[in-house]
Motif scaffolding. Structure first.
Motif, PDB file in Angstrom:
ATOM      1  N   GLU A   1       0.859  -1.193   0.000  1.00 24.72           N
ATOM      2  CA  GLU A   1       0.000   0.000   0.000  1.00 24.72           C
ATOM      3  C   GLU A   1       0.896   1.245   0.000  1.00 24.72           C
ATOM      4  OE1 GLU A   1      -2.733  -0.302   3.242  1.00 24.72           O
ATOM      5  OE2 GLU A   1      -3.556  -2.234   2.582  1.00 24.72           O
ATOM      6  N   ARG A   2       1.562   1.466  -1.127  1.00 22.38           N
ATOM      7  CA  ARG A   2       2.574   2.514  -1.204  1.00 22.38           C
ATOM      8  C   ARG A   2       1.990   3.906  -0.988  1.00 22.38           C
ATOM      9  NH1 ARG A   2       7.617   3.583  -3.104  1.00 22.38           N
ATOM     10  NH2 ARG A   2       7.925   5.625  -4.095  1.00 22.38           N
ATOM     11  N   SER A   3       0.878   4.189  -1.614  1.00 27.15           N
ATOM     12  CA  SER A   3       0.292   5.526  -1.507  1.00 27.15           C
ATOM     13  C   SER A   3      -0.088   5.844  -0.057  1.00 27.15           C
ATOM     14  CB  SER A   3      -0.937   5.636  -2.407  1.00 27.15           C
ATOM     15  OG  SER A   3      -1.557   6.893  -2.257  1.00 27.15           O
ATOM     16  N   ALA A   4      -0.756   4.886   0.594  1.00 22.92           N
ATOM     17  CA  ALA A   4      -1.160   5.096   1.985  1.00 22.92           C
ATOM     18  C   ALA A   4       0.070   5.223   2.884  1.00 22.92           C
ATOM     19  CB  ALA A   4      -2.044   3.947   2.461  1.00 22.92           C
ATOM     20  N   GLY A   5       1.092   4.424   2.607  1.00 27.40           N
ATOM     21  CA  GLY A   5       2.296   4.481   3.417  1.00 27.40           C
ATOM     22  C   GLY A   5       2.994   5.827   3.311  1.00 27.40           C
ATOM     23  N   LEU A   6       3.140   6.344   2.089  1.00 34.46           N
ATOM     24  CA  LEU A   6       3.813   7.628   1.892  1.00 34.46           C
ATOM     25  C   LEU A   6       2.999   8.786   2.453  1.00 34.46           C
ATOM     26  CD1 LEU A   6       5.299   7.153  -1.692  1.00 34.46           C
ATOM     27  CD2 LEU A   6       6.508   7.124   0.500  1.00 34.46           C
ATOM     28  N   THR A   7       1.671   8.673   2.367  1.00 29.37           N
ATOM     29  CA  THR A   7       0.815   9.723   2.926  1.00 29.37           C
ATOM     30  C   THR A   7       0.985   9.800   4.445  1.00 29.37           C
ATOM     31  OG1 THR A   7      -0.829   9.467   1.154  1.00 29.37           O
ATOM     32  CG2 THR A   7      -1.560  10.501   3.201  1.00 29.37           C
TER      33      THR A   7
END
Length: 562
Positions: free
Chosen positions: A487-493
């Motif tokens: 879950e790259r997007s959620a992690g970076l957010t």
């Protein structure tokens, strides 16, 4: 605290807990032993204090040796029990040994959780070194109490425990200013010796024995006299006679021994004092049956407490303990069950051992009753009486942390879940810590999706009470787990949100740098890691990660020129 205040607080006896520095006026009968430990600790880089459970090792250090060193102006690090702490989630800096992090939190609580995590023991000592007027390094006196936690058979992963001891002994080798004292039960002394002998450091050993009857009588007489008792001499003789242990009775004592166990002396003394104080009666009744009754109440409370901690009926530890008493000198073998499903587990046995009810025999193959004086009171507990509501019920957050530290992860998770659903409901801080603990346990077993959910829940609970620093730590822990399940997007957010909140938290910066690298942002990670090392926290993990990123970048650069 004044002498009168100490006596008012707990009478002349402290009961089941160890003596602490504030109890030093009542810590009697150990002057020569205290002097021996201080002398050995001062002269050697490593000192091992050993003795059976209940003999008073922790009390000797806490109320004897540590205050003596403090009185002469020495630098003494705090004494306490190793506990994993979910206020710094394990997923932030998973490369650090959890026992090392727990030890540094104990030694320097003001540095935790913003500066201590992510720093090795050696680096911690380097950043806290000081010199005397001649410019020479000032010795630092430190303790690792109850080292048997790391040596005995348990559910805690052995490599993690051994790696921690290796790191600790390496610090002793490399830091000449460190004077380390280890306390350990005699049954684990040979194993500890084998580990120490592999190191290039001279060490000394100090053995601690139970009281002789004469010393015990003097201790009780002086204690009761300080408390204003007019019958101190008579009562001290009666109390000591009640708990003299002679070797022929079994219970793991050497034949011919005539000793008095300090722990049982304090436990029975406190119980009798509470019953007799203010009533005008003698401290120790003439009837053995009355003393049996007092000990039966004590055993009932302890067994209820152990049962509540391990989420079983009190009949489970009680039945095993009665079997131990009936077996006599033969003892009872170790339980093999690891799953608390109505069965006695090794963790429960260790809890009974820590509370001075049982002890292992000389070769560690079986358990024996710690003291023959407990046999009759145990027989009176049949059937086991129901504990009054609230009696023996531990704080489930504390119990879960202890279970986690000992490697009993399934028990720790169940305690945390029950803590969250308990009535009355836990407060916001305790609820967030219980939830974060579930996140740590999920992360350690590789369930990263569940871990991310728990950390996110804990972050929302912390946000609701305005604890921004704790929210940042939980967001970083969540971000690592989001990235690990794709879950790259959620992690970076979540990581960006945490970065915007970080201020004076260099340990967290080290974790952010690691997660940025995990996300493929090596250059940004290097910038964050440099800031972590300047801030004085997370030094070891930040330096290690920086080296790995630079090595990776050099390898990529070489590959691109071919």
């Amino acid at each position: 605290m004044t002498r009168a205040a100490i006596v008012h607080a707990h009478g002349p006896f402290v009961g089941a807990r160890p003596f602490r520095a504030r109890d030093r006026r009542h810590f009697l009968g150990r002057r020569s032993e205290t002097e021996e430990v201080v002398r050995s600790w001062s002269r050697h880089r490593l000192t091992v204090l050993h003795g059976d459970n209940g003999v008073g090792k922790t009390s000797l250090v806490g109320a004897g040796a540590l205050p003596a060193l403090t009185d002469r102006g020495s630098t003494v690090l705090p004494l306490g029990e190793l506990r994993f702490d979910p206020s710094f989630p394990a997923a932030i800096l998973p490369g650090q040994n959890p026992y090392s992090r727990a030890l540094l939190a104990l030694w320097s609580p003001s540095d935790f959780p913003t500066h201590g995590p992510g720093t090795s023991i050696t680096d911690y000592l380097r950043t806290h070194e000081s010199t005397d007027r001649q410019g020479l390094p000032r010795p630092v006196f430190a303790v690792l109490d109850q080292t048997e936690l790391l040596l005995r058979r348990s559910a805690a992963p052995e490599p993690v425990r051994r790696d921690f001891l290796d790191e600790l002994f390496t610090a002793v080798e490399h830091r000449p200013d460190l004077h380390l004292l280890l306390t350990v039960r005699t049954q684990h002394l040979d194993e500890l010796r084998r580990l120490v002998e592999k190191r290039e450091v001279e060490h000394a050993e100090v053995g601690l024995a139970p009281f002789t009857p004469g010393t015990a009588t003097e201790v009780v007489t002086r204690s009761l006299t300080l408390a204003g008792s007019r019958t101190a001499v008579r009562d001290s003789g009666r109390l000591v006679d009640q708990i003299r242990a002679v070797g022929e009775t079994g219970s793991g004592l050497r034949a011919g021994d005539d000793t008095v166990e300090p722990a049982l002396l304090q436990i029975l003394g406190q119980a009798l004092w509470e019953e007799a104080n203010g009533t005008g009666t003698a401290l120790v009744p003439d009837s053995d049956a009355e003393v049996d009754r007092v000990l039966t109440v004590h055993l009932s409370r302890v067994l209820a407490e152990v049962a509540h901690e391990h989420l079983v009926s009190p009949e489970v530890p009680h039945a095993w303990l009665r079997a131990v008493a009936e077996a006599g000198p033969r003892g009872v073998g170790r339980p093999a069950c690891e799953d608390p499903d109505g069965e006695l587990t090794p963790g429960m046995v260790h809890a009974l051992e820590d509370r001075h009810l049982v002890t292992a025999n000389r070769d560690g193959s079986a358990y024996l009753l710690r003291h023959p004086r407990l046999a009759r009171p145990l027989a009176a507990l049949s059937p086991f009486p129901p504990a009054p509501r609230g009696q023996g019920e531990p704080n489930l957050l504390d119990a879960a942390r202890v279970a986690h530290t000992r490697g009993e992860t399934a028990l720790a998770a169940e305690q945390a879940r029950r803590g969250l659903s308990s009535r009355p409901a836990p407060g916001p801080r305790e609820r967030a810590l219980l939830t974060a603990l579930l996140g740590d346990l999920a992360f350690e077993r590789g369930d990263h999706r569940a871990a991310a959910g728990h950390y996110a829940d804990a972050a929302r609970q912390r946000e609701a009470v305005g604890d921004g620093a704790a929210v940042s730590r939980l967001l970083v822990a969540e971000a690592r787990n989001r990235l690990m399940v794709g879950e790259r997007s959620a992690g970076l957010t979540g990581l960006a949100a945490a970065e915007g909140r970080v201020h004076a938290d260099p340990s967290l910066r080290a974790g952010i740098g690691q997660v940025l690298w995990l996300a493929g942002q090596g250059s940004s990670a290097l910038d964050v890691l440099e800031g972590a090392m300047v801030g004085g926290g997370g030094i070891t993990e930040a330096r290690r990660t920086r080296g790995e990123i630079r090595a990776e970048q050099r390898g990529a650069a070489k590959g691109g020129t071919r």
